[in-house]
Design a protein around this motif. Structure first.
Motif, PDB file in Angstrom:
ATOM      1  N   TYR A   1      59.979  42.287  31.521  1.00  0.00           N
ATOM      2  CA  TYR A   1      60.662  41.752  30.341  1.00  0.00           C
ATOM      3  C   TYR A   1      60.083  40.407  29.930  1.00  0.00           C
ATOM      4  CZ  TYR A   1      63.798  45.405  31.929  1.00  0.00           C
ATOM      5  OH  TYR A   1      64.297  46.608  32.343  1.00  0.00           O
ATOM      6  N   ASP A   2      58.750  40.334  29.924  1.00  0.00           N
ATOM      7  CA  ASP A   2      58.065  39.083  29.619  1.00  0.00           C
ATOM      8  C   ASP A   2      58.296  38.603  28.190  1.00  0.00           C
ATOM      9  OD1 ASP A   2      57.026  38.874  32.132  1.00  0.00           O
ATOM     10  OD2 ASP A   2      55.084  39.758  31.631  1.00  0.00           O
ATOM     11  N   PHE A   3      58.760  39.488  27.292  1.00  0.00           N
ATOM     12  CA  PHE A   3      58.827  39.146  25.874  1.00  0.00           C
ATOM     13  C   PHE A   3      60.254  38.881  25.391  1.00  0.00           C
ATOM     14  CE2 PHE A   3      55.281  42.002  26.808  1.00  0.00           C
ATOM     15  CZ  PHE A   3      54.224  41.146  26.516  1.00  0.00           C
TER      16      PHE A   3
ATOM     17  N   PRO B   1      56.483  38.469  20.530  1.00  0.00           N
ATOM     18  CA  PRO B   1      56.177  39.829  20.073  1.00  0.00           C
ATOM     19  C   PRO B   1      55.475  40.614  21.171  1.00  0.00           C
ATOM     20  CG  PRO B   1      54.614  38.265  19.136  1.00  0.00           C
ATOM     21  CD  PRO B   1      55.648  37.449  19.873  1.00  0.00           C
ATOM     22  N   ASN B   2      55.904  41.834  21.396  1.00  0.00           N
ATOM     23  CA  ASN B   2      55.276  42.689  22.387  1.00  0.00           C
ATOM     24  C   ASN B   2      53.979  43.255  21.809  1.00  0.00           C
ATOM     25  OD1 ASN B   2      54.635  44.916  24.158  1.00  0.00           O
ATOM     26  ND2 ASN B   2      56.752  44.849  24.870  1.00  0.00           N
ATOM     27  N   PRO B   3      52.859  43.136  22.512  1.00  0.00           N
ATOM     28  CA  PRO B   3      51.599  43.663  21.968  1.00  0.00           C
ATOM     29  C   PRO B   3      51.621  45.167  21.742  1.00  0.00           C
ATOM     30  CG  PRO B   3      51.337  42.960  24.256  1.00  0.00           C
ATOM     31  CD  PRO B   3      52.669  42.480  23.810  1.00  0.00           C
ATOM     32  N   ASN B   4      52.578  45.869  22.357  1.00  0.00           N
ATOM     33  CA  ASN B   4      52.694  47.319  22.151  1.00  0.00           C
ATOM     34  C   ASN B   4      53.564  47.678  20.947  1.00  0.00           C
ATOM     35  OD1 ASN B   4      51.125  48.005  24.446  1.00  0.00           O
ATOM     36  ND2 ASN B   4      52.888  47.584  25.760  1.00  0.00           N
ATOM     37  N   ALA B   5      54.149  46.678  20.309  1.00  0.00           N
ATOM     38  CA  ALA B   5      54.990  46.920  19.129  1.00  0.00           C
ATOM     39  C   ALA B   5      54.102  47.222  17.918  1.00  0.00           C
ATOM     40  CB  ALA B   5      55.859  45.699  18.846  1.00  0.00           C
ATOM     41  N   PRO B   6      54.653  47.853  16.884  1.00  0.00           N
ATOM     42  CA  PRO B   6      53.874  48.051  15.653  1.00  0.00           C
ATOM     43  C   PRO B   6      53.386  46.715  15.111  1.00  0.00           C
ATOM     44  CG  PRO B   6      55.910  49.320  15.589  1.00  0.00           C
ATOM     45  CD  PRO B   6      56.007  48.435  16.788  1.00  0.00           C
ATOM     46  N   LYS B   7      52.171  46.691  14.574  1.00  0.00           N
ATOM     47  CA  LYS B   7      51.603  45.435  14.072  1.00  0.00           C
ATOM     48  C   LYS B   7      52.462  44.837  12.964  1.00  0.00           C
ATOM     49  CE  LYS B   7      48.362  47.804  10.941  1.00  0.00           C
ATOM     50  NZ  LYS B   7      49.150  47.603   9.719  1.00  0.00           N
ATOM     51  N   GLU B   8      53.224  45.683  12.276  1.00  0.00           N
ATOM     52  CA  GLU B   8      54.091  45.195  11.191  1.00  0.00           C
ATOM     53  C   GLU B   8      55.207  44.300  11.705  1.00  0.00           C
ATOM     54  OE1 GLU B   8      51.964  48.742   9.704  1.00  0.00           O
ATOM     55  OE2 GLU B   8      53.086  48.289  11.547  1.00  0.00           O
TER      56      GLU B   8
ATOM     57  N   TYR C   1      62.910  37.731  18.575  1.00  0.00           N
ATOM     58  CA  TYR C   1      62.450  39.035  19.042  1.00  0.00           C
ATOM     59  C   TYR C   1      63.437  39.566  20.082  1.00  0.00           C
ATOM     60  CZ  TYR C   1      57.980  37.727  16.914  1.00  0.00           C
ATOM     61  OH  TYR C   1      56.997  37.338  16.039  1.00  0.00           O
ATOM     62  N   ILE C   2      63.738  40.856  20.013  1.00  0.00           N
ATOM     63  CA  ILE C   2      64.652  41.490  20.975  1.00  0.00           C
ATOM     64  C   ILE C   2      64.022  42.769  21.505  1.00  0.00           C
ATOM     65  CG2 ILE C   2      66.737  40.528  19.926  1.00  0.00           C
ATOM     66  CD1 ILE C   2      67.182  43.346  18.661  1.00  0.00           C
ATOM     67  N   MET C   3      64.738  43.445  22.397  1.00  0.00           N
ATOM     68  CA  MET C   3      64.268  44.686  23.014  1.00  0.00           C
ATOM     69  C   MET C   3      62.869  44.497  23.589  1.00  0.00           C
ATOM     70  SD  MET C   3      65.926  47.784  20.776  1.00  0.00           S
ATOM     71  CE  MET C   3      65.321  47.355  19.152  1.00  0.00           C
ATOM     72  N   ASN C   4      62.739  43.384  24.348  1.00  0.00           N
ATOM     73  CA  ASN C   4      61.470  43.027  24.988  1.00  0.00           C
ATOM     74  C   ASN C   4      60.332  42.936  23.979  1.00  0.00           C
ATOM     75  OD1 ASN C   4      60.099  42.199  27.315  1.00  0.00           O
ATOM     76  ND2 ASN C   4      59.287  44.245  27.680  1.00  0.00           N
TER      77      ASN C   4
END
Length: 320
Positions: free
Chosen positions: A20-22, A33-40, A76-79
């Protein structure tokens, strides 16, 4: 077997933290921002943090009511996979949204809730960031006369100082527009370099001075990061906490009677800060006369585990 079990037991909290680093934390109060999240997800990046805003609604006679002070907070939420925002108004009405981007439909979905009324289903707006840099969201809604249309929400004039927002009813062609609510958060961004963090840096500087006068070289070294750089005049860069400690120990034959660092300016940028100003002090070597000295310095600070430590330390003396 017992040792193995204990090892696993102590490892579990570390693994959980790593997962849960994010999430929001003391070091990153608004999350990352999680790098695995959509770029948007980064469409809302300039809004992350807090803004002091003025909220104004349109009255029934089509005139604007008096502005209400408001704080608008984004995080930012949900990691780090989505964004949540909340508005905290001076008139004690509060609201918020969950913002998620769908890669399937390539659209933002914003789910709104408020203290005005508890809703069993949340109202949802959909939209995107357009070529002009505005974030525009829509929800189907008829006008009081029955005309088909949308309630349109727009974020615009987005920059480092803040942003503006407007809620409008528009017809299906968007040629008929009736603004009903507007919020001005421009020039209202709450700086992360707040006085609390600056005071922590000042306290660390004073702690360093106190340790220097006491020849407490362990404490002095601990105020530096493990990979710190010491850049004094006339010698190569000293790298690493242990090397820096040995460098300061070279002066143990000189008694430091007084020492102070007087910051001219402290600026904080996320987990880094820079501080510059003048230092001064007095010292005595053996039975020699007391010497007064002064100089100028620059320190780059880095926040580690909630504490500000010196990462780069540069100084040079001024001529008497």
């Amino acid at each position: 077997m017992k040792i193995a079990f204990l090892s696993i037991l102590f490892l579990v909290p570390v693994l959980l933290v790593a997962q849960y680093d994010f999430e929001p934390s003391p070091e990153h109060p608004f999350g990352l921002p999680n790098p695995n999240a959509p770029k948007e997800l980064l469409d809302f990046a300039p809004l992350i943090g807090e803004c002091n805003c003025k909220s104004v609604t349109c009255k029934a006679d089509q005139t604007w009511a008096e502005p209400v002070d408001m704080v608008w907070r984004f995080k930012y939420i949900m990691n780090g996979m989505a964004i949540q925002d909340e508005t905290l108004k001076e008139d004690q009405t509060y609201s918020g949204s969950i913002r998620q981007f769908s890669q399937d439909s390539t659209r933002w979905y914003v789910h709104y809730y408020s203290t005005r009324a508890v809703s069993t289903t949340l109202r949802t707006w959909e939209g995107n960031r357009n070529e002009e840099g505005k974030i525009v969201l829509y929800r189907e809604q008829k006008a009081p006369n029955g005309t088909e249309g949308f309630y349109r929400l727009s974020f615009y004039d987005i920059d480092e100082k803040g942003f503006k927002w407007v809620g409008e009813w528009v017809d299906k062609t968007e040629s008929v527009v009736f603004p009903t609510w507007k919020i001005d958060c421009s020039n209202g961004k709450v700086s992360r370099s707040d006085s609390k963090e600056k005071n922590k840096i000042i306290a660390a500087s004073k702690k360093f001075s106190k340790a220097y006068m006491a020849q407490d070289f362990d404490t002095m070294a601990d105020i530096y990061t493990y990979n710190a750089k010491l850049i004094p005049l006339g010698i190569p860069i000293v790298e690493g906490r242990e090397a820096i400690k040995k460098r300061w120990e070279q002066g143990k034959d000189t008694k430091i009677i007084s020492h102070s660092m007087d910051a001219s300016e402290i600026n904080i940028i996320d987990n880094y800060a820079y501080d510059y100003g003048y230092y001064s002090g007095t010292s005595q070597k053996g039975k020699e006369p007391i010497t007064k000295w002064k100089g100028k310095y620059v320190v780059v600070w880095k926040k580690e585990e909630g504490s500000w430590k010196m990462y780069i330390d540069i100084w040079n003396r001024l001529k008497d």
